[in-house]
Design an enzyme around this catalytic site. Structure first.
Site, PDB file in Angstrom:
ATOM      1  N   LYS A 172       1.195  -1.385   0.248  1.00 22.70           N
ATOM      2  CA  LYS A 172      -0.181  -0.153   0.101  1.00 22.70           C
ATOM      3  C   LYS A 172       0.607   0.890   0.594  1.00 22.70           C
ATOM      4  O   LYS A 172       1.782   1.627   0.938  1.00 22.70           O
ATOM      5  CB  LYS A 172      -1.154   0.453   1.229  1.00 22.70           C
ATOM      6  N   GLU A 247       9.879   1.814  11.302  1.00 20.81           N
ATOM      7  CA  GLU A 247      10.399   2.874  10.252  1.00 20.81           C
ATOM      8  C   GLU A 247       9.838   4.657  10.464  1.00 20.81           C
ATOM      9  O   GLU A 247       8.745   5.018   9.965  1.00 20.81           O
ATOM     10  CB  GLU A 247      11.738   2.985   9.755  1.00 20.81           C
ATOM     11  N   CYS A 281      13.527  11.862   6.348  1.00 22.29           N
ATOM     12  CA  CYS A 281      14.214  11.297   7.629  1.00 22.29           C
ATOM     13  C   CYS A 281      15.276  11.500   8.566  1.00 22.29           C
ATOM     14  O   CYS A 281      14.994  11.911   9.725  1.00 22.29           O
ATOM     15  CB  CYS A 281      13.202   9.609   7.932  1.00 22.29           C
ATOM     16  N   GLU A 377       9.591  16.733  14.913  1.00 24.86           N
ATOM     17  CA  GLU A 377      10.179  16.861  13.438  1.00 24.86           C
ATOM     18  C   GLU A 377       9.218  17.843  12.522  1.00 24.86           C
ATOM     19  O   GLU A 377       7.586  17.682  12.256  1.00 24.86           O
ATOM     20  CB  GLU A 377       9.537  15.620  13.070  1.00 24.86           C
TER      21      GLU A 377
HETATM   22  P1  NAD Z   1       2.044   8.837   6.989  1.00 26.63           P
HETATM   23  O1  NAD Z   1       2.344   7.893   8.279  1.00 26.63           O
HETATM   24  O2  NAD Z   1       1.290   9.787   7.271  1.00 26.63           O
HETATM   25  O3  NAD Z   1       2.109   7.670   6.462  1.00 26.63           O
HETATM   26  C1  NAD Z   1       2.758   6.330   6.452  1.00 26.63           C
HETATM   27  C2  NAD Z   1       1.488   5.160   5.336  1.00 26.63           C
HETATM   28  O4  NAD Z   1       0.991   4.532   6.249  1.00 26.63           O
HETATM   29  C3  NAD Z   1       0.498   5.886   4.081  1.00 26.63           C
HETATM   30  O5  NAD Z   1       0.706   5.282   3.261  1.00 26.63           O
HETATM   31  C4  NAD Z   1      -0.647   6.220   4.478  1.00 26.63           C
HETATM   32  O6  NAD Z   1      -1.281   5.865   3.738  1.00 26.63           O
HETATM   33  C5  NAD Z   1      -0.111   4.730   5.805  1.00 26.63           C
HETATM   34  N1  NAD Z   1      -1.709   5.305   6.702  1.00 26.63           N
HETATM   35  C6  NAD Z   1      -1.447   5.931   7.682  1.00 26.63           C
HETATM   36  N2  NAD Z   1      -2.687   5.951   8.168  1.00 26.63           N
HETATM   37  C7  NAD Z   1      -3.297   4.969   8.498  1.00 26.63           C
HETATM   38  C8  NAD Z   1      -3.728   4.237   9.560  1.00 26.63           C
HETATM   39  N3  NAD Z   1      -4.194   4.186  10.026  1.00 26.63           N
HETATM   40  N4  NAD Z   1      -3.179   2.214   8.978  1.00 26.63           N
HETATM   41  C9  NAD Z   1      -2.727   2.169   8.352  1.00 26.63           C
HETATM   42  N5  NAD Z   1      -2.241   2.786   7.553  1.00 26.63           N
HETATM   43  C10 NAD Z   1      -1.675   4.243   7.261  1.00 26.63           C
HETATM   44  O7  NAD Z   1       3.852   9.078   6.635  1.00 26.63           O
HETATM   45  P2  NAD Z   1       4.199  10.584   5.413  1.00 26.63           P
HETATM   46  O8  NAD Z   1       3.844  11.666   5.721  1.00 26.63           O
HETATM   47  O9  NAD Z   1       3.283   9.961   4.420  1.00 26.63           O
HETATM   48  O10 NAD Z   1       5.607  10.150   5.340  1.00 26.63           O
HETATM   49  C11 NAD Z   1       6.117  11.054   6.315  1.00 26.63           C
HETATM   50  C12 NAD Z   1       7.489  10.630   7.039  1.00 26.63           C
HETATM   51  O11 NAD Z   1       7.336   9.571   7.138  1.00 26.63           O
HETATM   52  C13 NAD Z   1       7.825  11.724   8.331  1.00 26.63           C
HETATM   53  O12 NAD Z   1       6.945  11.540   9.749  1.00 26.63           O
HETATM   54  C14 NAD Z   1       8.953  10.332   8.052  1.00 26.63           C
HETATM   55  O13 NAD Z   1      10.118  11.054   9.118  1.00 26.63           O
HETATM   56  C15 NAD Z   1       8.814   8.971   8.136  1.00 26.63           C
HETATM   57  N6  NAD Z   1       9.794   8.592   7.128  1.00 26.63           N
HETATM   58  C16 NAD Z   1      10.884   7.719   8.322  1.00 26.63           C
HETATM   59  C17 NAD Z   1      11.382   7.093   7.543  1.00 26.63           C
HETATM   60  C18 NAD Z   1      12.507   5.865   8.138  1.00 26.63           C
HETATM   61  O14 NAD Z   1      12.654   5.490   7.829  1.00 26.63           O
HETATM   62  N7  NAD Z   1      12.609   5.799   9.066  1.00 26.63           N
HETATM   63  C19 NAD Z   1      12.174   7.147   5.956  1.00 26.63           C
HETATM   64  C20 NAD Z   1      11.085   8.194   5.172  1.00 26.63           C
HETATM   65  C21 NAD Z   1       9.949   8.948   6.074  1.00 26.63           C
END
Ligand code: NAD
Length: 497
Positions: A172, A247, A281, A377
């Site tokens: 997804k 992550e 991140c 963040e």
């Molecule tokens: P997000 O948490 O909003 O979404 C991530 C994914 O989770 C998306 O596919 C989203 O549709 C899904 N999602 C949202 N709500 C959900 C739920 N209730 N149940 C299951 N899935 C759900 O994050 P984002 O805005 O897409 O990405 C940015 C964030 O990602 C930042 O906080 C960044 O630090 C983090 N990030 C971390 C790493 C790492 O390896 N540590 C790498 C890249 C990004």
């Protein structure tokens, strides 16, 4: 171009809804329409994956190798086209987009090789005459939930170990960036990945993602994204008895000591803080600088940040592409206002002109490590500069955060570099290098609030995508209690030794 659909059981399947994929550099540019699946699409994908997974797990590793190798070759050959798509849907500069597409190809090729390297162990039993074997088996059906900021590399680094070790996958991708994930699905299908082994279900996190977490047919969830969503997924997986790996966020420190090379320190900090529009991140969002070099560092960094060219991601002259969407831009601008209200001197950080979500990089000088702008963040091109009296105080500040993903230091001292490497509370440490930017064949991940569960990438990925089986094998005719006498050495062996 029609709607790009989900891939379920080898067939392209539409849904009740489709959403436009909009270019953040130019909101008039719509890349395409992408299906938004719902819970029933997840159910269908699980059914297809359950039918396909046993055959995939039993297939020769050569079969799995060949599929991953073919996809790797396809992505490598199309890296410019895919890089352009990535830059158009996510907003990274074209060079960064092509670099990420190339990285995805390299990851597929690396894990093609890993299919042939998965070994086990044979170990002596404490009981005479019994053999003990330790082997790794697939976990089963794996759900992958990915963010928008690395729309091809993160799906690639989750799909590849999952498939290499015999699992079936349901991916997804983030709602904002379905294009790269759809291209990966197309490439896997074209490479002969059996129907149902790889499934793509695009859609909202609250429907598709939530159903994946609760579906009893999914054995494990690998998630990358924000802290609140990640923590909810950990709780959900525990409730439903699933293996889970998350992550999440970071507030990564870059320590700059008096003895650092100023040019290196500024270039490493600007790269870590502002490239990829700060939407990493691993971005260096806290620059912790000791007193002797502080003023010279601030002067050079603010000049460098102001000179960075912000603009359309596809313009070759652009160094900083757009923020991904309006809500992320609003969040960044609210943190610029907060930093000012907290007493920082802010250089840059305003909205830049253009038909997209452009923002100038921001430097918050005079920050303290206790300010909200230094602790939360932001996920944009914003960095706080925090003055420290000496190395000890800088290290203490670097570790004073709920996160622990990447931690960096600029110094010419082996003593401080070695001490920092040992004492930085982070999963990854960088010396005279940006906090962002990693290799693909070694573990990636953090500690504290940044990560939960096993590491990703490299051979360490097997910890998550396999489960361990221990077998005890006794001979069919029991051995007498006195045991067997040892075999006699042959005369030939005796002669040779
Ligand atoms: P997000 O948490 O909003 O979404 C991530 C994914 O989770 C998306 O596919 C989203 O549709 C899904 N999602 C949202 N709500 C959900 C739920 N209730 N149940 C299951 N899935 C759900 O994050 P984002 O805005 O897409 O990405 C940015 C964030 O990602 C930042 O906080 C960044 O630090 C983090 N990030 C971390 C790493 C790492 O390896 N540590 C790498 C890249 C990004």
């Amino acid at each position: 171009m029609g709607v790009c659909e989900n891939l379920i059981g080898g067939a392209w399947v539409g849904g009740n809804e489709a959403a436009p994929n909009v270019n953040p550099s130019n909101t008039d540019d719509v890349i395409g329409e992408y299906t938004r699946g719902d819970a029933s699409a997840v159910d269908a994908a699980v059914e297809a994956a359950q039918a396909a997974q046993p055959g995939w797990a039993l297939a020769s590793p050569q079969v799995r190798h060949d599929v991953l190798e073919k996809v790797g070759a396809d992505l490598m050959a199309r890296r410019e086209e895919l890089g352009q798509l990535l830059s158009r849907e996510e907003g990274k500069t074209l060079a960064e987009g092509i670099g990420e597409a190339t990285r995805a190809a390299q990851i597929f090729k690396f894990f093609a090789g890993e299919t042939l390297r998965l070994g086990g162990e044979a170990i002596a039993s404490v009981r005479p005459g019994i053999e003990v074997m330790i082997e790794r088996e697939p976990v089963g059906i794996v759900g992958l939930i990915t963010p928008w900021n690395f729309p091809i590399a993160i799906p690639a680094w989750k799909i590849t170990p999952a498939l290499a070790y015999g699992n079936a996958v349901i991916l997804k991708p983030a709602d904002l960036t379905p294009g790269c994930a759809w291209e990966l699905a197309r490439s896997l299908k074209a490479a002969g990945c059996p129907d149902g082994v790889f499934n793509l279900v695009m859609g909202r996190g609250s429907t598709v993602g939530a159903r994946m977490v609760e579906h009893p047919g999914i054995d494990a969830i690998s998630f990358t994204g924000s802290v609140p969503v990640g923590r909810g997924i950990v709780v959900g997986c525990a409730t439903h008895g699933k293996k889970v790996q998350t992550e999440m966020g970071g507030k990564n420190p870059m320590v700059v000591l008096d003895d650092a090379d100023l040019d290196t320190a500024v270039s490493v900090s600007a790269n870590g803080a502002f490239f990829s529009t700060g939407q990493r991140c691993t971005a260096s969002s806290r620059l912790i600088v000791t007193e002797g070099i502080h003023d010279a560092f601030v002067e050079k960094l603010t000049a460098e940040a102001a000179a960075l060219k912000v603009g359309d991601a596809l313009d070759p002259a652009t160094q900083i592409g757009p923020v991904v969407d309006q809500s992320q831009l609003d969040q960044n601008l609210s943190y610029v206002a907060l930093a000012k209200a907290e007493g920082c001197e802010v250089s840059g950080g305003g909205r830049a002109n253009g038909p997209g979500f452009f923002q100038h990089p921001a430097v918050f000088t005079g920050a303290t490590n206790q300010m909200r702008s230094s602790r939360e963040e932001i996920f944009g091109p914003c960095a706080s500069v925090i003055k420290a009296a000496d190395y000890d105080e800088a290290l203490a500040m670097a570790n004073d955060t709920e996160f622990g993903l990447s931690s960096g230091i600029c110094t010419s001292s082996l003593k401080y570099a070695s001490h920092f490497r040992r004492h930085a509370e982070a999963g990854m440490v960088m010396v005279n290098l940006p906090t962002a930017g990693v290799d693909y064949h070694v573990p990636f991940g953090g500690c504290k609030g940044s990560s939960y569960g096993a590491r990703e990438q490299g051979a360490y990925a097997r910890e998550f995508y396999t489960t361990v089986k221990t077998s005890y094998i006794a001979p069919w005719n029991p051995i007498p209690a006195s045991g067997l006498s040892p075999p006699q050495r042959s005369t030939k062996t005796a002669h040779l030794t």
